[in-house]
Write an enzyme that holds these catalytic residues in place. Structure first.
Site, short mmCIF file in Angstrom:
data_model
loop_
_atom_site.label_atom_id
_atom_site.label_comp_id
_atom_site.label_asym_id
_atom_site.label_seq_id
_atom_site.Cartn_x
_atom_site.Cartn_y
_atom_site.Cartn_z
N ARG A 14 0.83 -1.21 0.00
CA ARG A 14 0.00 0.00 0.00
C ARG A 14 0.86 1.26 0.00
O ARG A 14 0.43 2.31 -0.45
CB ARG A 14 -0.97 0.00 1.18
CG ARG A 14 -0.41 0.53 2.48
CD ARG A 14 -1.23 0.14 3.66
NE ARG A 14 -2.43 0.95 3.83
CZ ARG A 14 -2.48 2.13 4.45
NH1 ARG A 14 -1.39 2.68 4.94
NH2 ARG A 14 -3.63 2.79 4.59
N GLY A 27 -5.82 -5.75 -0.20
CA GLY A 27 -4.66 -5.35 0.60
C GLY A 27 -5.05 -4.56 1.83
O GLY A 27 -6.20 -4.55 2.24
N CYS A 28 -4.06 -3.93 2.46
CA CYS A 28 -4.28 -3.20 3.71
C CYS A 28 -4.90 -1.83 3.45
O CYS A 28 -4.29 -0.81 3.76
CB CYS A 28 -2.98 -3.02 4.48
SG CYS A 28 -2.24 -4.54 5.04
N VAL A 29 -6.03 -1.77 2.84
CA VAL A 29 -6.71 -0.48 2.73
C VAL A 29 -8.18 -0.68 3.10
O VAL A 29 -8.66 -1.79 3.05
CB VAL A 29 -6.64 0.13 1.31
CG1 VAL A 29 -5.26 0.58 1.01
CG2 VAL A 29 -7.17 -0.83 0.28
N TYR A 69 -1.08 -12.29 4.43
CA TYR A 69 -2.48 -12.62 4.69
C TYR A 69 -2.67 -14.11 4.91
O TYR A 69 -3.70 -14.53 5.41
CB TYR A 69 -3.37 -12.07 3.57
CG TYR A 69 -3.66 -10.60 3.77
CD1 TYR A 69 -2.63 -9.67 3.70
CD2 TYR A 69 -4.93 -10.15 4.11
CE1 TYR A 69 -2.86 -8.32 3.94
CE2 TYR A 69 -5.16 -8.80 4.34
CZ TYR A 69 -4.13 -7.90 4.25
OH TYR A 69 -4.37 -6.58 4.50
#
Ligand code: SF4
Ligand code: SF4
Lengths: 434, 105, 214
Positions: free
Chosen positions: A197, B103-105, A232
């Site tokens: 991200r 993802g990490c959002v 994950y």
């Protein structure tokens, strides 16, 4: 008697039979359902719902354990609190483990008996995973990371172009033309891995790390492949995937021949690479694994960073990511760095090992079906932040940062959420070595 | 699947408010989503970002890297976070009618 | 004199119970392999901490926030330990000095009261009631009966056989249900301590840039 049981139940029970380790089994046998762990859990504090008491969530496993692995549970299931592996039981198990628990481990430190309910809930995820009940978004991130090498599907050219664009931006903004974001550099001492991200949406934390490495005179590198520190697979208790993801980074680090693998600010990524990867891979790693938080603390202790805290005048508080602190042992470093980097640092109450989870841990951010519960579970953290009167929340975890950003807007806290590296970079007075 | 009601209109969204009906998206919908998120005024810079994300997604099926976003719209990186307090993913992509990125959002 | 029927049954029940616990521990689950990750703290120190200081009431929020429950639990378990000791002693067939019997009786009475208070709490507190299973109440009552039996036996030797009968039932029941925590509490604390000790979480963490502690 031949029981009819569907495949999901059979797989879940096979996991219980084959994969249950003696530690988790001891925990399952030790809980006395005293309920004293209830208010150690941020989810229970936020909701007051008895279903969210750590032991009650752990009971989702214990009830099946008793039904299939204890005498009393077999002959008197209702009396013993034992339950068949029905669809409803498996659904409840998956909801408890993935939707009402972030596996933050706070309950583990406060259980009166001294067992670890979070370990049982990790095992609940393993059973739910075996039963095909991983939340869609977590599974999608796993699949994407499997197919493309990172959990956002970023192509190699995009990595390279983003880093060179950032490097240029960094030179412009600092006026220091010698500053670098080295990529795939052989002979580097440090290999720095990222959360995708950062590359895709929030690259300023990469620039900050670049400035800090530069100021400390570190010999470091980024990589255009195998850079994704997230895992994950760990969230889903899918050890095959988890081992695959950490294995990529380990091999890349070995290829680069580095001495130290430095994990950008990310709680679960640190835990996965520092503590779990050697177990998944079944070997010791030939390099050190550290969090960037530890690295910054070390540079400071070695006098390699000159910081001017007055450049960060606003009041700053610190969020302790569960996986970094309670499951990683990185507890004091982040505060020592912040004390050197900001003028007005205040602790939240409680803090360190006793911090409350932000509510977004354990992969919950990717589990959209539990989004409302996740925001609700962020309330204790929101209250903590508000009580400090801070304008900035430092959070050494990209996952927490996203959740903190959401609770900031949802609970109208009016704060800014930053990585520690960004705060340190703002306080740097040295542009570079010598 | 949940519904989101803004200004008398009802949209099918996911649990985090990302639009699930790509075909109903238009400028008006973008403005409604932004307003319901507290971004009341959409400046030309907002529009440049939202429109670029939208057309990139229509072509490639994914959200653009923020580098491309800056390059193609001419908006400075630091300005993006000011324009969209919820960030490029949970802000700009949401107003552009994209599904939630992984993802990490 | 010791070879009364109740004493014989008690001795047999204790032996069966001990064997059951040994079997349970052996069949617990997949053995944990030795970990590969470099330790940050000391597993042994963590284990020591878990078995000692972790019991101090200020070291856990559960005891800090729930002082009354914690105290009641502590008294209950002290009384249970005394009750079990009294039960074992009964197998020798020798009486205890009167003052000791009376002190024991006071302790058992206190423990019994605490046990009943915890029983009442389980019934009255909605969250705790939701967490409970039928066996929680039954196990509490069985232990209460044993404490009452011990109390009676301390006050009047004629109650001794009854105490031994209840004790035998308790010993046979203990490995079956939640009372197994009497063994698995220790097992859990040892695993717990090694896990968090190794990771440098407990007892006290080392800090980067400072000399590592021994
Ligand atoms: S505090 Fe420990 S023993 Fe008590 S209910 Fe919670 S997990 Fe079980
Ligand atoms: S691990 Fe955290 S979220 Fe899960 S039950 Fe324990 S305290 Fe609650």
């Amino acid at each position: 008697m031949a029981e009819r049981m569907d495949d999901a139940a059979r797989r879940a029970l096979a996991a219980l039979e084959d994969r249950l380790d003696e530690r988790t089994a001891a925990y399952l046998n030790a809980c006395v359902r005293c309920g004293l762990c209830a208010d150690s859990c941020h989810v229970f504090l936020a909701t007051g719902d008895p279903e969210t008491i750590p032991a009650k969530k752990a009971e989702r496993v214990a009830r099946l354990y008793r039904r299939y692995h204890t005498l009393l549970g077999r002959i008197a299931p209702r009396f013993a609190g034992a339950e068949d592996a029905s669809d409803e039981a498996l659904d409840a198990l998956a909801t408890a483990a993935f939707g009402r628990c972030t596996v933050c481990g706070r309950c583990a430190l406060h259980c009166s008996v001294g067992l670890d309910p979070a370990a049982i809930l990790r095992f609940a995820r393993l059973m739910a995973q075996a039963a095909g009940r991983v939340p869609k978004g977590i599974q999608a991130s796993i699949d994407l990371a499997r197919a493309t090498g990172n959990n956002m599907g970023i192509a190699r050219e995009d990595v390279i172009e983003t880093l060179s664009w950032l490097e240029e931006d960094l030179r412009d903004t600092t006026g220091d033309a010698s500053i670098q974001l080295p990529v795939d550099r052989p002979g580097a001492r440090v290999y720095y891995v990222l959360n995708p991200r950062e590359l895709k949406f929030f690259p300023l934390s990469i620039s900050a790390a670049g400035m800090i490495f530069h100021a400390a005179g570190e010999n470091w590198t980024l990589s255009s492949t195998d850079f994704d520190l997230t895992n994950y697979g760990m969230f889903a208790a899918d050890e095959a995937a988890a081992g695959e993801f950490s294995g990529r980074i380990v091999r890349r680090a070995e290829e680069l021949g580095v001495e130290e693998l430095v994990v950008a600010e990310c709680g679960h990524g640190y835990r996965a690479l520092r503590w779990e990867a050697p177990e998944w891979l079944g070997r010791r790693l030939p390099f050190r694994v550290t969090s960037f938080v530890e690295v910054m603390a070390r540079y400071l202790a070695e006098g390699r960073l000159a910081l001017d805290p007055s450049r960060n005048p606003a009041r700053v508080t610190l969020h302790d990511p569960c996986n970094l602190v309670r499951h990683g042992g990185v507890i004091e470093e982040q505060r020592r760095v912040l004390r050197a980097a900001v003028a007005d640092f205040v602790e939240m109450t409680p803090n360190r090992l006793d911090n409350y989870c932000c509510g977004g841990g354990g992969g919950l951010l990717a589990a959209s079906e539990h989004a409302a519960a996740r925001l609700e579970a962020g309330r204790p953290k929101a209250d903590q932040i508000r009580a400090t009167g801070a304008k900035v929340v430092a959070a050494p975890c990209h996952n927490c940062i996203d959740q903190l950003g959401e609770i900031n807007r949802h609970y109208k806290l009016g704060v800014e959420v930053k990585t520690i590296a960004e705060i340190v970079a703002d306080a740097l007075t040295t542009g570079g070595p010598g | 699947m949940p519904h989101l009601e803004i200004a008398g209109r009802t949209f099918l969204v996911d649990e985090e408010g990302f639009l699930q009906q790509p075909d109903v998206w238009n400028d008006e919908v973008a403005a409604l989503f932004a307003a319901s998120d507290g971004v009341e005024e959409l400046t030309p810079e907002h529009w440049a970002v939202v429109r670029f994300i939208r057309s990139y997604w229509e072509q490639s099926g994914s959200a653009p890297m923020v580098r491309l976003l800056c390059k193609e719209t001419g908006v400075n990186l630091r300005t993006i976070y000011k324009l969209f307090p919820a960030g490029p993913a949970k802000g700009a992509c949401k107003y552009a009618g994209l599904p939630k990125p992984d993802g990490c959002v | 004199m010791p070879l009364t029927p109740s004493a014989l049954v008690l001795a047999a029940a204790l032996a069966v119970s001990a064997a059951a616990f040994v079997t349970l521990r052996r069949r617990l689950g997949r053995p944990l392999p030795a970990p590969f990750a470099e330790p940050r703290g000391s597993a042994a120190a963590g284990e020591r901490w878990a078995l000692t200081a972790a019991f101090l009431p200020w070291n856990k929020e559960s005891s800090r926030h729930h002082a009354a429950s914690y105290a009641a639990g502590l008294l209950l378990h002290t009384a249970i330990a005394a009750m079990v000791a009294r039960l074992l002693w009964s197998l020798t067939g020798r009486p205890l000095p009167r003052p000791l019997e009376l002190a024991l009786a006071a302790l058992l009475a206190t423990g019994l009261a605490c046990g009943l208070a915890l029983f009442a709490k389980r019934l009255a507190n909605p969250a705790l009631r939701a967490l409970s299973v039928p066996e929680d109440y039954a196990a509490n009552l069985l232990v209460g009966a044993a404490l009452a039996g011990g109390l009676a036996a301390c006050l009047d030797p004629r109650a001794l056989p009854a105490f031994q009968w209840i004790g035998a039932a308790l010993a046979l029941y203990a490995p079956l249900g939640k009372l197994r925590h009497m063994v698995f509490l220790v097992t859990s604390r040892r695993f717990w301590g090694r896990f968090f000790g190794r990771r440098g979480v407990k007892p006290a963490p080392p800090v980067a840039g400072e000399a590592p502690r021994g």
